[in-house]
Design a protein around this motif. Structure first.
Motif, PDB file in Angstrom:
ATOM      1  N   LYS A 136       0.670  -1.079   0.205  1.00 42.53           N
ATOM      2  CA  LYS A 136       0.077  -0.008   0.022  1.00 42.53           C
ATOM      3  C   LYS A 136       0.965   1.300   0.047  1.00 42.53           C
ATOM      4  O   LYS A 136       0.507   2.035  -0.547  1.00 42.53           O
ATOM      5  CB  LYS A 136      -0.971  -0.029   1.104  1.00 42.53           C
ATOM      6  N   ASP A 137       2.160   1.352   0.694  1.00 35.42           N
ATOM      7  CA  ASP A 137       2.815   2.522   0.748  1.00 35.42           C
ATOM      8  C   ASP A 137       3.443   2.712  -0.680  1.00 35.42           C
ATOM      9  O   ASP A 137       3.635   3.857  -1.427  1.00 35.42           O
ATOM     10  CB  ASP A 137       4.051   1.951   1.600  1.00 35.42           C
ATOM     11  N   ALA A 138       3.708   1.704  -1.369  1.00 36.98           N
ATOM     12  CA  ALA A 138       4.241   1.737  -2.755  1.00 36.98           C
ATOM     13  C   ALA A 138       3.249   2.261  -3.833  1.00 36.98           C
ATOM     14  O   ALA A 138       3.476   3.104  -4.822  1.00 36.98           O
ATOM     15  CB  ALA A 138       4.692   0.451  -3.314  1.00 36.98           C
ATOM     16  N   LEU A 139       1.934   1.984  -3.580  1.00 41.93           N
ATOM     17  CA  LEU A 139       0.623   2.473  -4.004  1.00 41.93           C
ATOM     18  C   LEU A 139       0.446   3.960  -3.858  1.00 41.93           C
ATOM     19  O   LEU A 139       0.709   4.603  -4.726  1.00 41.93           O
ATOM     20  CB  LEU A 139      -0.481   1.661  -3.974  1.00 41.93           C
ATOM     21  N   SER A 140       0.690   4.448  -2.737  1.00 38.67           N
ATOM     22  CA  SER A 140       0.691   5.693  -2.377  1.00 38.67           C
ATOM     23  C   SER A 140       2.075   6.659  -3.062  1.00 38.67           C
ATOM     24  O   SER A 140       1.741   7.667  -3.485  1.00 38.67           O
ATOM     25  CB  SER A 140       0.767   5.974  -0.750  1.00 38.67           C
ATOM     26  N   ALA A 141       2.909   6.025  -2.982  1.00 32.97           N
ATOM     27  CA  ALA A 141       4.431   6.649  -3.551  1.00 32.97           C
ATOM     28  C   ALA A 141       4.278   6.776  -4.926  1.00 32.97           C
ATOM     29  O   ALA A 141       5.222   7.449  -5.609  1.00 32.97           O
ATOM     30  CB  ALA A 141       5.388   5.894  -2.985  1.00 32.97           C
ATOM     31  N   THR A 142       3.353   5.858  -5.689  1.00 30.88           N
ATOM     32  CA  THR A 142       3.260   6.014  -7.033  1.00 30.88           C
ATOM     33  C   THR A 142       2.071   6.963  -7.693  1.00 30.88           C
ATOM     34  O   THR A 142       1.770   6.843  -8.749  1.00 30.88           O
ATOM     35  CB  THR A 142       3.344   4.644  -7.761  1.00 30.88           C
ATOM     36  N   GLY A 143       1.307   7.577  -6.753  1.00 30.83           N
ATOM     37  CA  GLY A 143       0.329   8.472  -6.877  1.00 30.83           C
ATOM     38  C   GLY A 143      -1.051   7.816  -7.039  1.00 30.83           C
ATOM     39  O   GLY A 143      -2.123   8.056  -7.921  1.00 30.83           O
ATOM     40  N   ASN A 144      -1.181   6.284  -6.603  1.00 30.35           N
ATOM     41  CA  ASN A 144      -2.535   5.666  -6.672  1.00 30.35           C
ATOM     42  C   ASN A 144      -3.728   6.319  -5.603  1.00 30.35           C
ATOM     43  O   ASN A 144      -3.557   6.632  -4.608  1.00 30.35           O
ATOM     44  CB  ASN A 144      -2.540   4.263  -5.972  1.00 30.35           C
ATOM     45  N   LYS A 145      -4.667   7.209  -6.547  1.00 32.71           N
ATOM     46  CA  LYS A 145      -5.828   8.013  -5.754  1.00 32.71           C
ATOM     47  C   LYS A 145      -6.629   7.380  -4.910  1.00 32.71           C
ATOM     48  O   LYS A 145      -7.500   7.661  -4.254  1.00 32.71           O
ATOM     49  CB  LYS A 145      -6.494   8.968  -6.715  1.00 32.71           C
ATOM     50  N   GLY A 146      -6.664   5.998  -5.434  1.00 33.39           N
ATOM     51  CA  GLY A 146      -7.597   4.969  -4.172  1.00 33.39           C
ATOM     52  C   GLY A 146      -6.849   4.890  -2.982  1.00 33.39           C
ATOM     53  O   GLY A 146      -7.492   4.731  -1.917  1.00 33.39           O
TER      54      GLY A 146
END
Length: 330
Positions: A46-56
């Motif tokens: 989830k951190d990696a998703l946040s760090a790549t701009g995942n707006k979900g």
């Protein structure tokens, strides 16, 4: 103490995202109950998703990810915590829309915070982190739903954070653990955690039959999709599977036959919003009954400067075990 380092994700004008390590100020943090100096964090998908701009995951940028944090209370507006208390924060909104553990300080509501059990170090807490907490929740729930002593338990996504720690906990509890993975070259790693058998994930998938031969006394699934569906179809009568991830797919293509003909259970696992008293209970289980002395090969300790590379690798499925972030000394 007024300034600290953090990994900050920026959204650029062209819609792409970039990561920067920069100096922040305490005044940049939200004005919450407890200010914590973070000594350790850990890297989750989830951190990696946040760090790549995942707006979900994260709606607004700039933002500091990090859904896990372990450190020491610096200031508290509540009598529940005092300066110097060693604490753990996972879940809720930390690292999603509230600045997270990839910064050297966090400011959070008091009801997000758990006092660290004495038998656990701050570093050990982050070797577990959200992944280990989720694994512990999964085992706890299977046991509460009647997982028999010494039963045969399938763990999917076995080399990942949740899967690998689930294997270690289940093995410590005396269960026969079968690890399903696409990384057969990691057989020795999985056996070192306590897996008694390693299977190729593709070999347990059957998308055609409504029921499969009764095989599993329990399942800890971390990936969803056809792997979870096949695992449910192979549960023994009255047994249970937990589900906590969707790395393969969020979809579950299955009939009701396993549920109405074999009385099996599908148990959802959510470590984010569960009650704080339950979080205390699970952390105490981890600190005592399920406190595992992981070998050095199980985790990698990195600095803030080294974290960027690991974010890319976890998105590519190239991380085994855990990545622990150690912040520099204050």
């Amino acid at each position: 103490m007024e300034r600290f380092n953090a990994l900050v994700i920026y959204e650029k004008d062209d819609g792409t995202f970039e990561r920067k390590i920069e100096e922040r100020q305490i005044s940049d943090l939200p004005d919450n109950d407890v200010l914590i100096r973070v000594y350790y964090s850990s890297l989750n998908y989830k951190d990696a998703l946040s760090a790549t701009g995942n707006k979900g995951v994260t709606r607004n940028y700039p933002h500091t990810p990090g859904i896990d944090a372990a450190g020491v209370v610096v200031k508290s507006k509540t009598n529940d915590f005092k300066e110097g208390d060693e604490v753990i924060v996972i879940g809720y909104d930390l690292g999603m829309n509230t600045p997270g553990g990839f910064g050297e300080y966090i400011s959070v509501p008091a009801n997000w915070v758990v006092k660290k059990p004495e038998s656990l170090t701050l570093k050990q807490a982050m070797i577990y982190g959200t992944a280990g907490f989720t694994a512990a929740m999964s085992v706890d729930k299977l046991q509460k739903f009647g997982l028999k002593d010494g039963g045969k338990v399938l763990v999917t996504g076995a080399t990942g954070g949740v899967g690998s720690i689930a294997i270690a906990i289940l093995a410590k509890e005396g269960y026969q653990v079968i690890a399903a993975t696409g990384k057969i070259d990691q057989t020795e790693f999985l056996k070192s955690l306590g897996a008694s058998e390693i299977v190729n994930r593709n070999d347990i998938i059957d998308e055609k039959k409504a029921l499969l031969r009764e095989t599993w006394d329990g399942v800890v699934d971390t990936v969803g999709g056809s792997i979870l569906a096949s695992a449910i179809k192979a549960l023994k009568y009255g047994c249970s599977a937990t589900t906590c991830g969707l790395a393969q797919s969020p979809k579950l293509d299955i009939t009701v036959f396993p549920f109405i003909l074999r009385g099996v259970n599908l148990l959802g696992i959510d470590s984010v919003e569960c009650d704080i008293e339950f979080k205390k209970y699970i952390w105490n289980k981890i600190a005592n009954d399920w406190n595992i002395d992981f070998h050095d090969d199980f985790y990698e300790e990195v600095s803030l400067e080294q974290l960027n590379e690991k974010i890319d690798l976890i998105l590519q499925g190239k991380i085994k075990g855990r990545v622990v972030l150690k912040h520099s000394a204050p």
